[in-house]
Design a protein around this motif. Structure first.
Motif, PDB file in Angstrom:
ATOM      1  N   ALA A  67       0.837  -1.189   0.000  1.00 44.50           N
ATOM      2  CA  ALA A  67       0.000   0.000   0.000  1.00 44.50           C
ATOM      3  C   ALA A  67       0.877   1.246   0.000  1.00 44.50           C
ATOM      4  CB  ALA A  67      -0.904   0.007   1.233  1.00 44.50           C
ATOM      5  N   SER A  68       0.449   2.262  -0.753  1.00 43.17           N
ATOM      6  CA  SER A  68       1.205   3.513  -0.815  1.00 43.17           C
ATOM      7  C   SER A  68       0.241   4.686  -0.938  1.00 43.17           C
ATOM      8  CB  SER A  68       2.176   3.502  -1.994  1.00 43.17           C
ATOM      9  OG  SER A  68       3.009   4.649  -1.988  1.00 43.17           O
ATOM     10  N   GLY A  69       0.337   5.620   0.000  1.00 39.37           N
ATOM     11  CA  GLY A  69      -0.590   6.738   0.031  1.00 39.37           C
ATOM     12  C   GLY A  69      -0.321   7.769  -1.054  1.00 39.37           C
ATOM     13  N   VAL A  70      -1.374   8.538  -1.350  1.00 33.65           N
ATOM     14  CA  VAL A  70      -1.283   9.656  -2.284  1.00 33.65           C
ATOM     15  C   VAL A  70      -1.456  10.924  -1.461  1.00 33.65           C
ATOM     16  CG1 VAL A  70      -2.250  10.732  -4.347  1.00 33.65           C
ATOM     17  CG2 VAL A  70      -2.258   8.239  -4.117  1.00 33.65           C
ATOM     18  N   ILE A  79       5.197  -2.080  11.695  1.00 34.41           N
ATOM     19  CA  ILE A  79       3.739  -1.912  11.759  1.00 34.41           C
ATOM     20  C   ILE A  79       3.200  -2.803  12.870  1.00 34.41           C
ATOM     21  CG2 ILE A  79       1.561  -2.158  10.521  1.00 34.41           C
ATOM     22  CD1 ILE A  79       3.115  -1.805   7.913  1.00 34.41           C
ATOM     23  N   PRO A  80       2.520  -2.233  13.867  1.00 41.74           N
ATOM     24  CA  PRO A  80       2.022  -3.049  14.981  1.00 41.74           C
ATOM     25  C   PRO A  80       0.829  -3.900  14.572  1.00 41.74           C
ATOM     26  CG  PRO A  80       1.276  -0.792  15.220  1.00 41.74           C
ATOM     27  CD  PRO A  80       2.211  -0.802  14.044  1.00 41.74           C
ATOM     28  N   GLU A  81       0.625  -4.977  15.297  1.00 38.38           N
ATOM     29  CA  GLU A  81      -0.579  -5.778  15.098  1.00 38.38           C
ATOM     30  C   GLU A  81      -1.800  -4.893  15.364  1.00 38.38           C
ATOM     31  OE1 GLU A  81      -0.852  -8.858  13.969  1.00 38.38           O
ATOM     32  OE2 GLU A  81       1.324  -8.908  13.711  1.00 38.38           O
ATOM     33  N   GLY A  82      -2.798  -5.060  14.550  1.00 39.97           N
ATOM     34  CA  GLY A  82      -3.993  -4.230  14.704  1.00 39.97           C
ATOM     35  C   GLY A  82      -4.143  -3.202  13.608  1.00 39.97           C
ATOM     36  N   LEU A  83      -3.070  -2.963  12.831  1.00 39.17           N
ATOM     37  CA  LEU A  83      -3.135  -2.089  11.662  1.00 39.17           C
ATOM     38  C   LEU A  83      -2.822  -2.915  10.425  1.00 39.17           C
ATOM     39  CD1 LEU A  83      -1.259   1.275  12.486  1.00 39.17           C
ATOM     40  CD2 LEU A  83      -3.722   0.894  12.369  1.00 39.17           C
ATOM     41  N   ASP A  84      -3.685  -2.843   9.420  1.00 38.73           N
ATOM     42  CA  ASP A  84      -3.330  -3.489   8.169  1.00 38.73           C
ATOM     43  C   ASP A  84      -2.488  -2.521   7.334  1.00 38.73           C
ATOM     44  OD1 ASP A  84      -5.011  -1.755   6.650  1.00 38.73           O
ATOM     45  OD2 ASP A  84      -6.710  -3.115   6.825  1.00 38.73           O
ATOM     46  N   PHE A  85      -2.002  -2.966   6.193  1.00 36.09           N
ATOM     47  CA  PHE A  85      -1.102  -2.150   5.397  1.00 36.09           C
ATOM     48  C   PHE A  85      -1.759  -0.845   4.939  1.00 36.09           C
ATOM     49  CE2 PHE A  85       0.755  -6.464   4.495  1.00 36.09           C
ATOM     50  CZ  PHE A  85       1.965  -6.245   5.135  1.00 36.09           C
ATOM     51  N   PHE A  86      -3.040  -0.896   4.605  1.00 34.59           N
ATOM     52  CA  PHE A  86      -3.720   0.287   4.080  1.00 34.59           C
ATOM     53  C   PHE A  86      -4.036   1.286   5.191  1.00 34.59           C
ATOM     54  CE2 PHE A  86      -4.267  -3.138   1.128  1.00 34.59           C
ATOM     55  CZ  PHE A  86      -3.999  -2.533  -0.081  1.00 34.59           C
ATOM     56  N   GLU A  87      -4.216   0.795   6.388  1.00 31.37           N
ATOM     57  CA  GLU A  87      -4.381   1.683   7.535  1.00 31.37           C
ATOM     58  C   GLU A  87      -3.043   2.282   7.956  1.00 31.37           C
ATOM     59  OE1 GLU A  87      -8.119  -0.485   9.865  1.00 31.37           O
ATOM     60  OE2 GLU A  87      -6.069  -1.235  10.144  1.00 31.37           O
ATOM     61  N   ALA A  88      -1.977   1.506   7.798  1.00 32.20           N
ATOM     62  CA  ALA A  88      -0.658   1.939   8.263  1.00 32.20           C
ATOM     63  C   ALA A  88      -0.021   2.976   7.344  1.00 32.20           C
ATOM     64  CB  ALA A  88       0.263   0.727   8.397  1.00 32.20           C
ATOM     65  N   ALA A  89      -0.216   2.847   6.043  1.00 30.67           N
ATOM     66  CA  ALA A  89       0.500   3.699   5.094  1.00 30.67           C
ATOM     67  C   ALA A  89       0.375   5.196   5.393  1.00 30.67           C
ATOM     68  CB  ALA A  89       0.041   3.381   3.671  1.00 30.67           C
ATOM     69  N   PRO A  90      -0.826   5.740   5.638  1.00 26.96           N
ATOM     70  CA  PRO A  90      -0.926   7.184   5.863  1.00 26.96           C
ATOM     71  C   PRO A  90      -0.217   7.678   7.117  1.00 26.96           C
ATOM     72  CG  PRO A  90      -3.064   6.256   5.261  1.00 26.96           C
ATOM     73  CD  PRO A  90      -2.148   5.110   5.557  1.00 26.96           C
ATOM     74  N   PHE A  91       0.136   6.772   8.033  1.00 28.28           N
ATOM     75  CA  PHE A  91       0.795   7.214   9.258  1.00 28.28           C
ATOM     76  C   PHE A  91       2.221   7.688   9.001  1.00 28.28           C
ATOM     77  CE2 PHE A  91      -2.787   5.370  11.314  1.00 28.28           C
ATOM     78  CZ  PHE A  91      -2.884   6.062  12.518  1.00 28.28           C
TER      79      PHE A  91
END
Length: 309
Positions: free
Chosen positions: A5-8, A104-116
């Motif tokens: 996943a990669s944010g825009v 990336i901690p457990e509880g975040l998927d890749f798409f949730e993690a990317a914007p962080f």
């Protein structure tokens, strides 16, 4: 690193349009990247193949300068940015310095993690590092890609949170994010409205335009702080009398280190903070950028490198 996943991000507009003499083609934007370690260099320690990792706006530093030695790697004069310093995350894989990686901690998927890697850590740090009193009042100007995260962080950190946007259609959503009050800037000047409430201890300006900054200053409490995280080519006019008499602070804020990004992710997992994400296939990166440029993307678009063409 294999990209999932990669944010825009708004900054990608300038990256994609790069035409300077120092530009290396082809240009590959993307600085909100999440995936897993595909392979490591001979001297890499601490990460193994298969680890879930992310990299953000901070893409590495020199490790030698005064800023780095002080722990302020974000302001290293030689700081690297994915998409600018080396090919970014709008791809199927990316090679990054190990000091830029975040677990990336457990509880975040890749798409949730990317914007962080950019929006998440930027707004998290802007609120938590402001040094305002416990239970203070935080106002967030703009409910977009940055603002919707800033509202969540301010609320979850225990502050009285006020959302500011134009029109009434976002009021309900602001409340769902955790805002305790909503100010419609089309009806009342937001600085004046905040002043009527007693003033804000912190105003986070997340809009891409600085046009509202001057008026917002009138809404600061004594010792209040205006923090700008959205930028343009504009300027802020600061009345010196108010600055001195009321102890106001006007400051800017830029991203965060890998350690801080990981802290933002952990806080998000514990407290239920999430970016509102729209997934699009990597092959539609051009369309995603066009939507962002035209203002048609309200929150965060995240490209899916695993999606078929």
């Amino acid at each position: 690193m294999t990209v999932v996943a990669s944010g825009v991000c708004g900054a990608d507009i300038g990256t994609a349009a790069a035409t300077g003499k120092d530009t290396v083609f082809p240009v590959t934007p993307g600085h909100e990247v999440a995936g897993y370690v595909a392979e490591t260099g001979d001297q890499v320690e601490g990460f193994s193949v298969g680890d879930r990792v992310a990299v953000g706006w901070f893409g590495g530093s020199c490790g030698r300068c005064a800023r780095c030695r002080a722990g302020d790697v974000v302001h290293c004069p030689e700081r690297m940015v994915p998409g600018l310093s080396y090919p970014g995350g709008w791809s199927e894989s990316i090679t990054v310095p190990v000091d830029a990686l975040v677990r990336i901690p457990e509880g975040l998927d890749f798409f949730e993690a990317a914007p962080f890697g950019c929006a998440g850590v930027t707004t998290f740090n802007a609120v938590r590092n402001a040094g305002i009193r416990a239970g203070g009042r935080v106002a967030v100007f703009g409910i977009g890609g940055l603002g919707h995260l800033a509202i969540q962080f301010a609320s979850k950190l225990g502050y009285e949170t006020i959302a500011i946007a134009r029109g009434t259609e976002r009021e309900k959503f602001a409340g769902q994010l955790g805002a305790h009050r909503y100010i419609d800037s089309a009806v009342q000047a937001p600085g004046a409205a905040l002043k009527e409430l007693g003033g804000a201890d912190l105003i986070v300006l997340t809009a891409s335009s600085t046009a509202a900054a001057d008026e917002l200053l009138s809404g600061l409490n004594t010792h209040g702080k205006l923090t700008l995280v959205g930028i343009d080519a504009g300027a802020v006019t600061v009345p010196v009398a108010g600055l001195v008499m009321h102890g106001h602070v006007v400051t800017g804020h830029l991203t965060g280190s890998p350690r801080e990004t990981q802290e933002a992710m952990r806080f998000a997992v514990t407290n239920g903070v999430r970016a509102v994400v729209e997934r699009m296939p990597l092959q539609q990166a051009g369309e995603a950028l066009s939507r962002l440029r035209e203002g048609a993307a309200r929150f965060r678009i995240v490209l899916d490198s695993s999606a078929g063409g």
